[in-house]
Design a protein around this motif. Structure first.
Motif, PDB file in Angstrom:
ATOM      1  N   MET A   1      29.807  91.234  38.256  1.00  0.00           N
ATOM      2  CA  MET A   1      30.533  92.469  38.003  1.00  0.00           C
ATOM      3  C   MET A   1      29.854  93.296  36.911  1.00  0.00           C
ATOM      4  O   MET A   1      29.656  94.504  37.035  1.00  0.00           O
ATOM      5  CB  MET A   1      31.973  92.142  37.597  1.00  0.00           C
ATOM      6  N   ALA A   2      29.477  92.610  35.793  1.00  0.00           N
ATOM      7  CA  ALA A   2      28.799  93.299  34.699  1.00  0.00           C
ATOM      8  C   ALA A   2      27.437  93.826  35.148  1.00  0.00           C
ATOM      9  O   ALA A   2      27.036  94.934  34.783  1.00  0.00           O
ATOM     10  CB  ALA A   2      28.639  92.363  33.506  1.00  0.00           C
ATOM     11  N   VAL A   3      26.746  93.024  35.955  1.00  0.00           N
ATOM     12  CA  VAL A   3      25.426  93.442  36.438  1.00  0.00           C
ATOM     13  C   VAL A   3      25.549  94.671  37.333  1.00  0.00           C
ATOM     14  O   VAL A   3      24.754  95.616  37.236  1.00  0.00           O
ATOM     15  CB  VAL A   3      24.738  92.288  37.203  1.00  0.00           C
ATOM     16  N   THR A   4      26.553  94.680  38.205  1.00  0.00           N
ATOM     17  CA  THR A   4      26.752  95.828  39.096  1.00  0.00           C
ATOM     18  C   THR A   4      27.043  97.093  38.296  1.00  0.00           C
ATOM     19  O   THR A   4      26.425  98.148  38.530  1.00  0.00           O
ATOM     20  CB  THR A   4      27.908  95.554  40.075  1.00  0.00           C
ATOM     21  N   ALA A   5      27.979  97.002  37.357  1.00  0.00           N
ATOM     22  CA  ALA A   5      28.297  98.175  36.529  1.00  0.00           C
ATOM     23  C   ALA A   5      27.093  98.607  35.708  1.00  0.00           C
ATOM     24  O   ALA A   5      26.915  99.799  35.416  1.00  0.00           O
ATOM     25  CB  ALA A   5      29.483  97.857  35.613  1.00  0.00           C
ATOM     26  N   SER A   6      26.243  97.635  35.348  1.00  0.00           N
ATOM     27  CA  SER A   6      25.067  97.946  34.532  1.00  0.00           C
ATOM     28  C   SER A   6      23.970  98.640  35.325  1.00  0.00           C
ATOM     29  O   SER A   6      22.972  99.069  34.732  1.00  0.00           O
ATOM     30  CB  SER A   6      24.510  96.666  33.912  1.00  0.00           C
ATOM     31  N   LEU A   7      24.130  98.753  36.639  1.00  0.00           N
ATOM     32  CA  LEU A   7      23.154  99.496  37.430  1.00  0.00           C
ATOM     33  C   LEU A   7      23.079 100.956  36.989  1.00  0.00           C
ATOM     34  O   LEU A   7      22.093 101.640  37.277  1.00  0.00           O
ATOM     35  CB  LEU A   7      23.491  99.405  38.921  1.00  0.00           C
ATOM     36  N   GLY A   8      24.128 101.411  36.296  1.00  0.00           N
ATOM     37  CA  GLY A   8      24.043 102.741  35.682  1.00  0.00           C
ATOM     38  C   GLY A   8      22.884 102.808  34.713  1.00  0.00           C
ATOM     39  O   GLY A   8      22.222 103.844  34.569  1.00  0.00           O
ATOM     40  N   GLY A   9      22.616 101.688  34.030  1.00  0.00           N
ATOM     41  CA  GLY A   9      21.459 101.612  33.145  1.00  0.00           C
ATOM     42  C   GLY A   9      20.153 101.622  33.919  1.00  0.00           C
ATOM     43  O   GLY A   9      19.143 102.168  33.452  1.00  0.00           O
ATOM     44  N   GLN A 216      14.497 107.744  43.612  1.00  0.00           N
ATOM     45  CA  GLN A 216      15.709 107.563  42.808  1.00  0.00           C
ATOM     46  C   GLN A 216      16.970 107.536  43.662  1.00  0.00           C
ATOM     47  O   GLN A 216      18.016 107.061  43.206  1.00  0.00           O
ATOM     48  CB  GLN A 216      15.824 108.687  41.772  1.00  0.00           C
ATOM     49  N   VAL A 217      16.884 108.063  44.859  1.00  0.00           N
ATOM     50  CA  VAL A 217      18.038 108.065  45.767  1.00  0.00           C
ATOM     51  C   VAL A 217      18.493 106.631  46.055  1.00  0.00           C
ATOM     52  O   VAL A 217      19.698 106.368  46.189  1.00  0.00           O
ATOM     53  CB  VAL A 217      17.684 108.803  47.072  1.00  0.00           C
ATOM     54  N   VAL A 218      17.553 105.697  46.132  1.00  0.00           N
ATOM     55  CA  VAL A 218      17.878 104.314  46.492  1.00  0.00           C
ATOM     56  C   VAL A 218      18.819 103.673  45.477  1.00  0.00           C
ATOM     57  O   VAL A 218      19.908 103.206  45.849  1.00  0.00           O
ATOM     58  CB  VAL A 218      16.594 103.473  46.671  1.00  0.00           C
ATOM     59  N   PRO A 219      18.479 103.620  44.179  1.00  0.00           N
ATOM     60  CA  PRO A 219      19.422 103.014  43.232  1.00  0.00           C
ATOM     61  C   PRO A 219      20.690 103.841  43.055  1.00  0.00           C
ATOM     62  O   PRO A 219      21.756 103.290  42.767  1.00  0.00           O
ATOM     63  CB  PRO A 219      18.624 102.935  41.921  1.00  0.00           C
ATOM     64  N   GLY A 220      20.596 105.170  43.242  1.00  0.00           N
ATOM     65  CA  GLY A 220      21.783 106.012  43.111  1.00  0.00           C
ATOM     66  C   GLY A 220      22.841 105.667  44.146  1.00  0.00           C
ATOM     67  O   GLY A 220      24.016 105.444  43.822  1.00  0.00           O
ATOM     68  N   LEU A 221      22.434 105.590  45.399  1.00  0.00           N
ATOM     69  CA  LEU A 221      23.364 105.222  46.459  1.00  0.00           C
ATOM     70  C   LEU A 221      23.803 103.764  46.318  1.00  0.00           C
ATOM     71  O   LEU A 221      24.959 103.426  46.596  1.00  0.00           O
ATOM     72  CB  LEU A 221      22.707 105.433  47.829  1.00  0.00           C
ATOM     73  N   GLY A 222      22.892 102.904  45.869  1.00  0.00           N
ATOM     74  CA  GLY A 222      23.238 101.490  45.679  1.00  0.00           C
ATOM     75  C   GLY A 222      24.364 101.302  44.688  1.00  0.00           C
ATOM     76  O   GLY A 222      25.293 100.518  44.932  1.00  0.00           O
ATOM     77  N   LEU A 223      24.303 102.022  43.564  1.00  0.00           N
ATOM     78  CA  LEU A 223      25.368 101.918  42.562  1.00  0.00           C
ATOM     79  C   LEU A 223      26.697 102.408  43.123  1.00  0.00           C
ATOM     80  O   LEU A 223      27.738 101.772  42.923  1.00  0.00           O
ATOM     81  CB  LEU A 223      24.993 102.726  41.310  1.00  0.00           C
ATOM     82  N   ALA A 224      26.680 103.536  43.828  1.00  0.00           N
ATOM     83  CA  ALA A 224      27.918 104.093  44.384  1.00  0.00           C
ATOM     84  C   ALA A 224      28.572 103.117  45.354  1.00  0.00           C
ATOM     85  O   ALA A 224      29.796 102.911  45.338  1.00  0.00           O
ATOM     86  CB  ALA A 224      27.630 105.424  45.080  1.00  0.00           C
ATOM     87  N   ILE A 225      27.750 102.494  46.195  1.00  0.00           N
ATOM     88  CA  ILE A 225      28.293 101.565  47.199  1.00  0.00           C
ATOM     89  C   ILE A 225      28.827 100.299  46.544  1.00  0.00           C
ATOM     90  O   ILE A 225      29.951  99.842  46.827  1.00  0.00           O
ATOM     91  CB  ILE A 225      27.212 101.215  48.247  1.00  0.00           C
ATOM     92  N   LEU A 226      28.062  99.707  45.639  1.00  0.00           N
ATOM     93  CA  LEU A 226      28.469  98.447  45.016  1.00  0.00           C
ATOM     94  C   LEU A 226      29.699  98.617  44.128  1.00  0.00           C
ATOM     95  O   LEU A 226      30.561  97.729  44.083  1.00  0.00           O
ATOM     96  CB  LEU A 226      27.307  97.869  44.203  1.00  0.00           C
ATOM     97  N   MET A 227      29.804  99.750  43.437  1.00  0.00           N
ATOM     98  CA  MET A 227      30.970  99.965  42.563  1.00  0.00           C
ATOM     99  C   MET A 227      32.260 100.056  43.367  1.00  0.00           C
ATOM    100  O   MET A 227      33.346  99.779  42.841  1.00  0.00           O
ATOM    101  CB  MET A 227      30.794 101.237  41.736  1.00  0.00           C
ATOM    102  N   SER A 228      32.162 100.424  44.631  1.00  0.00           N
ATOM    103  CA  SER A 228      33.369 100.536  45.456  1.00  0.00           C
ATOM    104  C   SER A 228      34.018  99.174  45.689  1.00  0.00           C
ATOM    105  O   SER A 228      35.189  99.098  46.065  1.00  0.00           O
ATOM    106  CB  SER A 228      33.037 101.196  46.804  1.00  0.00           C
ATOM    107  N   PHE A 229      33.272  98.092  45.464  1.00  0.00           N
ATOM    108  CA  PHE A 229      33.808  96.749  45.667  1.00  0.00           C
ATOM    109  C   PHE A 229      34.371  96.143  44.377  1.00  0.00           C
ATOM    110  O   PHE A 229      34.958  95.063  44.417  1.00  0.00           O
ATOM    111  CB  PHE A 229      32.710  95.816  46.210  1.00  0.00           C
ATOM    112  N   LEU A 230      34.217  96.819  43.255  1.00  0.00           N
ATOM    113  CA  LEU A 230      34.686  96.275  41.977  1.00  0.00           C
ATOM    114  C   LEU A 230      36.094  96.756  41.656  1.00  0.00           C
ATOM    115  O   LEU A 230      36.513  97.830  42.087  1.00  0.00           O
ATOM    116  CB  LEU A 230      33.734  96.675  40.845  1.00  0.00           C
ATOM    117  N   PRO A 231      36.855  95.972  40.868  1.00  0.00           N
ATOM    118  CA  PRO A 231      38.229  96.372  40.519  1.00  0.00           C
ATOM    119  C   PRO A 231      38.248  97.437  39.433  1.00  0.00           C
ATOM    120  O   PRO A 231      37.249  97.664  38.749  1.00  0.00           O
ATOM    121  CB  PRO A 231      38.833  95.058  39.996  1.00  0.00           C
TER     122      PRO A 231
END
Length: 499
Positions: A1-9, A216-231
């Motif tokens: 969970m922390a790693v996913t949110a940290s994709l913003g970094g 940069q589109v790749v990590p941008g879309l990746g973060l948006a998709i993965l965050m949708s699965f977090l609480p």
């Protein structure tokens, strides 16, 4: 969970890392008229060709008079956007929640990346694209660490919160590796070397920099998709009277049931904090400067200010040009040394994740500021002797690497962890925004004046940053308050002088 949110970094890191290489791509320099090219060539060491028998390796670009200004504007526009994004985060994070706003920010980042990669031949369009990606990074720079701190157990909160800095450094090294490979295949022995050009401003193939920016589109879309699965954040849910959902999230985070005593204790502590917040009324920016909170506001603002004035981003944005100034070849300056430096930056973050809980936030700041001051001075000292031979060049670069190491495990993660944990819930996002605004405001100043400083002072610029590191040591030693191992509610008590 922390790693996913940290994709913003990771987005932040890639955006920083990509510009170091893009700024030295010939096609980018010619396209935006930083340089022109009449067809002349350079040898393997980047020296002028003096006779036809010499092998031609690189384009011999001629610098335009406004190069430093345009470079500063394009680079710093991203940071200006980040500054605005940090201010937006306060409203969006409270209204829509941390998780949902991070998703929105990732989508904004993707749009900005597309605009950059498809830019027409004007600095205005790419500057707008970078400003848009900056909006996302500024917003998520506030909310990602805040989100992590609100879902992490107190005993490992610092370690998990520092994942944001870890992913930032990982993003930088990913950008360096990918784009150095692109640079190698497009800038070494390109077509047309030695053939006179009638139009010195005519474009050359632009694949290299467009690919680098569009990736940069790749990590941008990746973060948006993965965050949708977090609480959602349990603290934010409680602040919106959604206590049952908060209990379910806490149960999931602790891998137990909602009736478990640990879950109920955490829920009760959050509910009490929310109740106290409501009893005091709605928060305002002015509250950050109230007698109870103002010290942590000033600590947070100054901590992020000093983080930028350590000079780290002058090195990360313009390192290829710095290595060239020291005397290294184009290949070494653009490919080899940046990858090594970015790898040092990434690996050095791991000791910080350990030390932030074992040694404490304040101790890392004190140690780091002294180490950086020493290595800035040694970089300058060695750079003045490079005419004596390669040994001095490598000593200067080793000092840069050691400075980056000193930053990455101390001043890199600590400010982000600190600002996410010191403020009470009612002003937590606003307080964190103050720190992030300070970071990006000073980052913008550094990015804008960096090229001019390096052009005017050359390596003497490192002495300026050494002086800033000394002031950072004074600040850390005598003003910063340690907060290791406290939960967020105990932190409020200590900062208010109740413990």
């Amino acid at each position: 969970m922390a790693v996913t949110a940290s994709l913003g970094g990771l987005l932040f890191g890639y955006e920083c890392g990509v510009m170091n290489v893009v700024l030295v791509m010939d096609a980018f320099r010619i396209f935006f008229k930083f340089h022109n090219w009449n067809g002349d060539a350079l040898d393997e060491n980047g020296k002028e060709i003096t006779n036809d028998s010499q092998e031609k390796w690189y384009r011999d670009l001629k610098e335009a008079d406004n190069k430093a200004t345009l470079e500063g504007v394009i680079t710093s526009s991203f940071v200006l956007g980040a500054l605005c994004g940090a201010l937006m985060a306060t409203y969006l994070g409270e209204r829509f929640g941390r998780q949902r706003t991070i998703m929105i920010g990732a989508c904004i980042f993707t749009c900005g990346a597309i605009i950059q990669g498809l830019s027409v031949r004007s600095w205005i369009m790419i500057a707008i694209g970078r400003l848009i990606t900056g909006l996302s990074i500024g917003c998520n720079g506030v909310l990602c660490p805040t989100y992590i701190s609100e879902v992490a157990p107190a005993k490992i909160r610092g370690t998990l919160s520092s994942c944001y800095q870890l992913m930032t450094t990982f993003g930088i090294i990913v950008a360096a590796i990918i784009n150095s490979i692109v640079w190698y295949y497009t800038n070494i022995k390109p077509e047309g070397l030695g053939v006179k050009r009638s139009d010195i401003w005519a474009e050359v193939p632009n694949f290299e920099w467009r690919f680098a920016l569009l990736f940069q589109v790749v990590p941008g879309l990746g973060l948006a998709i993965l965050m949708s699965f977090l609480p959602k954040s349990p603290r934010w849910l409680c602040s919106k009277d959604r206590d049952e959902e908060a209990a379910e999230v806490l149960a999931k985070l602790n891998a137990t049931s909602t009736s478990d005593s640990l879950v109920q204790e955490e829920l009760k502590a959050i509910q009490e904090d929310v109740a106290a917040t409501r009893a005091a009324g709605s928060s305002s920016v002015g509250e950050l400067f109230s007698p109870v909170i103002r010290r942590r506001t000033f600590i947070t603002f100054l901590m992020q200010l000093f983080q930028q004035w350590t000079g780290i981003n002058v090195i990360m944005y313009y390192q290829s040009q710095i290595y060239g100034e020291i005397g290294f070849t184009k290949f070494m300056s653009t490919v080899v040394l940046p990858i090594i430096n970015n790898f040092v930056n990434f690996i050095s973050t791991f000791p910080g994740m350990w030390g932030i809980e074992k040694l404490g936030r304040k101790t890392l700041l004190v140690i780091g500021s002294l180490m950086m001051m020493v290595f800035h001075i040694s970089t300058w000292a060695f750079s003045t002797q490079t005419y004596k031979g390669k040994l001095w060049q490598y000593l200067a670069v080793a000092s840069i690497f050691l400075m980056v190491f000193s930053f990455a495990w101390t001043w890199g993660p600590v400010p982000w962890v600190y600002q996410a944990e010191v403020f009470p819930l009612r002003v937590r996002v606003k307080g964190s925004a103050v720190g992030t605004v300070s970071n990006f405001l000073n980052n913008w100043i550094i990015a804008f004046v960096g090229p001019a400083l390096m052009k005017a002072w050359s390596t003497k610029t490192f002495l300026l940053f050494a002086a800033a590191c000394f002031l950072a040591w004074v600040y850390s030693q005598f003003y910063v308050i340690e907060c290791k191992g406290l939960n967020l509610e105990e932190m409020d008590a200590k900062m208010a002088g109740k413990a």
